[in-house]
Scaffold this motif. Structure first.
Motif, mmCIF file in Angstrom:
data_model
loop_
_atom_site.group_PDB
_atom_site.id
_atom_site.type_symbol
_atom_site.label_atom_id
_atom_site.label_comp_id
_atom_site.label_asym_id
_atom_site.label_seq_id
_atom_site.Cartn_x
_atom_site.Cartn_y
_atom_site.Cartn_z
ATOM 1 N N GLY A 1 -17.850 -11.344 1.702
ATOM 2 C CA GLY A 1 -17.319 -10.659 0.535
ATOM 3 C C GLY A 1 -17.256 -9.146 0.616
ATOM 4 O O GLY A 1 -16.816 -8.508 -0.337
ATOM 5 N N LYS A 2 -17.686 -8.546 1.690
ATOM 6 C CA LYS A 2 -17.619 -7.082 1.800
ATOM 7 C C LYS A 2 -16.221 -6.671 2.271
ATOM 8 O O LYS A 2 -16.054 -6.132 3.351
ATOM 9 C CB LYS A 2 -18.680 -6.573 2.779
ATOM 10 C CG LYS A 2 -20.084 -6.636 2.210
ATOM 11 C CD LYS A 2 -21.011 -5.804 3.016
ATOM 12 C CE LYS A 2 -20.758 -4.402 2.619
ATOM 13 N NZ LYS A 2 -21.746 -3.435 2.795
ATOM 14 N N THR A 3 -15.245 -6.926 1.412
ATOM 15 C CA THR A 3 -13.868 -6.595 1.777
ATOM 16 C C THR A 3 -13.612 -5.094 1.761
ATOM 17 O O THR A 3 -12.552 -4.659 2.196
ATOM 18 C CB THR A 3 -12.857 -7.297 0.846
ATOM 19 O OG1 THR A 3 -13.134 -6.937 -0.497
ATOM 20 C CG2 THR A 3 -12.920 -8.799 1.020
ATOM 21 N N ASN A 4 -14.570 -4.307 1.314
ATOM 22 C CA ASN A 4 -14.403 -2.858 1.357
ATOM 23 C C ASN A 4 -14.424 -2.346 2.810
ATOM 24 O O ASN A 4 -14.090 -1.196 3.060
ATOM 25 C CB ASN A 4 -15.465 -2.152 0.525
ATOM 26 C CG ASN A 4 -16.872 -2.441 1.007
ATOM 27 O OD1 ASN A 4 -17.128 -3.458 1.650
ATOM 28 N ND2 ASN A 4 -17.783 -1.554 0.661
ATOM 29 N N LEU A 5 -14.808 -3.196 3.767
ATOM 30 C CA LEU A 5 -14.742 -2.832 5.181
ATOM 31 C C LEU A 5 -13.301 -2.839 5.696
ATOM 32 O O LEU A 5 -13.023 -2.283 6.746
ATOM 33 C CB LEU A 5 -15.595 -3.780 6.024
ATOM 34 C CG LEU A 5 -17.098 -3.706 5.770
ATOM 35 C CD1 LEU A 5 -17.818 -4.826 6.516
ATOM 36 C CD2 LEU A 5 -17.629 -2.354 6.187
ATOM 37 N N ILE A 6 -12.412 -3.485 4.950
ATOM 38 C CA ILE A 6 -10.988 -3.502 5.285
ATOM 39 C C ILE A 6 -10.351 -2.342 4.526
ATOM 40 O O ILE A 6 -10.636 -2.120 3.348
ATOM 41 C CB ILE A 6 -10.333 -4.833 4.869
ATOM 42 C CG1 ILE A 6 -11.072 -6.015 5.496
ATOM 43 C CG2 ILE A 6 -8.865 -4.863 5.260
ATOM 44 C CD1 ILE A 6 -10.689 -7.357 4.921
ATOM 45 N N HIS A 7 -9.488 -1.634 5.173
ATOM 46 C CA HIS A 7 -8.847 -0.469 4.550
ATOM 47 C C HIS A 7 -8.199 -0.881 3.230
ATOM 48 O O HIS A 7 -7.542 -1.921 3.130
ATOM 49 C CB HIS A 7 -7.802 0.118 5.497
ATOM 50 C CG HIS A 7 -7.349 1.485 5.113
ATOM 51 N ND1 HIS A 7 -6.418 1.699 4.137
ATOM 52 C CD2 HIS A 7 -7.721 2.704 5.561
ATOM 53 C CE1 HIS A 7 -6.212 2.995 4.003
ATOM 54 N NE2 HIS A 7 -6.992 3.635 4.869
ATOM 55 N N SER A 8 -8.365 -0.067 2.203
ATOM 56 C CA SER A 8 -7.864 -0.404 0.866
ATOM 57 C C SER A 8 -6.350 -0.583 0.842
ATOM 58 O O SER A 8 -5.827 -1.345 0.032
ATOM 59 C CB SER A 8 -8.284 0.671 -0.134
ATOM 60 O OG SER A 8 -7.719 1.916 0.220
ATOM 61 N N TYR A 9 -5.651 0.095 1.737
ATOM 62 C CA TYR A 9 -4.194 -0.039 1.798
ATOM 63 C C TYR A 9 -3.787 -1.482 2.077
ATOM 64 O O TYR A 9 -2.772 -1.946 1.594
ATOM 65 C CB TYR A 9 -3.642 0.886 2.889
ATOM 66 C CG TYR A 9 -2.164 0.736 3.130
ATOM 67 C CD1 TYR A 9 -1.249 1.324 2.269
ATOM 68 C CD2 TYR A 9 -1.681 -0.002 4.199
ATOM 69 C CE1 TYR A 9 0.106 1.196 2.477
ATOM 70 C CE2 TYR A 9 -0.328 -0.132 4.417
ATOM 71 C CZ TYR A 9 0.565 0.463 3.556
ATOM 72 O OH TYR A 9 1.907 0.326 3.754
ATOM 73 N N HIS A 10 -4.583 -2.192 2.858
ATOM 74 C CA HIS A 10 -4.252 -3.569 3.219
ATOM 75 C C HIS A 10 -4.685 -4.569 2.148
ATOM 76 O O HIS A 10 -4.543 -5.771 2.338
ATOM 77 C CB HIS A 10 -4.885 -3.933 4.556
ATOM 78 C CG HIS A 10 -4.328 -3.158 5.690
ATOM 79 N ND1 HIS A 10 -3.033 -3.308 6.122
ATOM 80 C CD2 HIS A 10 -4.871 -2.211 6.475
ATOM 81 C CE1 HIS A 10 -2.805 -2.488 7.125
ATOM 82 N NE2 HIS A 10 -3.910 -1.799 7.353
ATOM 83 N N GLN A 11 -5.187 -4.079 1.033
ATOM 84 C CA GLN A 11 -5.619 -4.952 -0.054
ATOM 85 C C GLN A 11 -4.903 -4.653 -1.358
ATOM 86 O O GLN A 11 -5.327 -5.096 -2.413
ATOM 87 C CB GLN A 11 -7.124 -4.775 -0.275
ATOM 88 C CG GLN A 11 -7.970 -5.078 0.928
ATOM 89 C CD GLN A 11 -9.426 -4.917 0.603
ATOM 90 O OE1 GLN A 11 -9.929 -5.530 -0.331
ATOM 91 N NE2 GLN A 11 -10.110 -4.084 1.366
ATOM 92 N N THR A 12 -3.791 -3.941 -1.292
ATOM 93 C CA THR A 12 -3.139 -3.477 -2.516
ATOM 94 C C THR A 12 -2.635 -4.613 -3.394
ATOM 95 O O THR A 12 -2.684 -4.513 -4.607
ATOM 96 C CB THR A 12 -1.973 -2.536 -2.180
ATOM 97 O OG1 THR A 12 -1.091 -3.197 -1.277
ATOM 98 C CG2 THR A 12 -2.473 -1.247 -1.568
ATOM 99 N N LYS A 13 -2.145 -5.693 -2.806
ATOM 100 C CA LYS A 13 -1.552 -6.774 -3.594
ATOM 101 C C LYS A 13 -2.388 -8.045 -3.582
ATOM 102 O O LYS A 13 -1.925 -9.103 -3.988
ATOM 103 C CB LYS A 13 -0.157 -7.090 -3.052
ATOM 104 C CG LYS A 13 0.790 -5.903 -3.107
ATOM 105 C CD LYS A 13 2.095 -6.228 -2.443
ATOM 106 C CE LYS A 13 2.919 -4.968 -2.296
ATOM 107 N NZ LYS A 13 4.064 -5.168 -1.433
ATOM 108 N N VAL A 14 -3.620 -7.967 -3.132
ATOM 109 C CA VAL A 14 -4.479 -9.144 -3.043
ATOM 110 C C VAL A 14 -4.957 -9.520 -4.433
ATOM 111 O O VAL A 14 -5.539 -8.712 -5.145
ATOM 112 C CB VAL A 14 -5.684 -8.874 -2.113
ATOM 113 C CG1 VAL A 14 -6.648 -10.034 -2.143
ATOM 114 C CG2 VAL A 14 -5.208 -8.612 -0.697
ATOM 115 N N SER A 15 -4.696 -10.779 -4.831
ATOM 116 C CA SER A 15 -5.107 -11.226 -6.154
ATOM 117 C C SER A 15 -6.447 -11.966 -6.121
ATOM 118 O O SER A 15 -7.140 -12.015 -7.133
ATOM 119 C CB SER A 15 -4.030 -12.125 -6.767
ATOM 120 O OG SER A 15 -3.803 -13.239 -5.941
#
Length: 105
Positions: free
Chosen positions: A25-39
């Motif tokens: 669950g530590k998705t903050n390790l992935i760049h925020s740009y790649h999570q812009t549309k993740v629901s």
């Protein structure tokens, strides 16, 4: 080839630690740009962690082959396994990005 194997095992440990952290669950390790549309960040993290785990298996496999390499041909096989494994893992990451983020960019 033992130095190569040690470097591959250390890379595997690093990639596995990131893979497990993202999977948990530590998705903050992935760049925020790649999570812009993740629901669904939880499902995205699990899928991304699995894809990164596949990439982590590439240096592990390559390092194991390199550890027992006695000829130049086996060295080439070890590097080929590394490149192919990273390519397959990258393909899985692209698939995860397409599914959860509606595209890679």
């Amino acid at each position: 080839m033992s130095a190569y194997s040690i470097m591959m095992f250390l890379a595997t440990i690093l990639l596995l630690s990131f893979s497990l952290a993202i999977y948990k669950g530590k998705t903050n390790l992935i760049h925020s740009y790649h999570q812009t549309k993740v629901s669904d960040p939880s499902a995205y993290g699990k899928a991304f962690g699995k894809a990164l785990f596949i990439i982590a298996m590439a240096p592990l496999s390559s390092g194991m082959i390199g550890l027992f390499a006695a000829s130049d041909r086996m060295v080439i096989v070890a590097v080929a396994v590394l490149v192919i494994g990273i390519g397959i893992g990258t393909g899985f990451i692209v698939a995860v990005q397409n599914k959860y983020n509606k595209g890679v960019f």
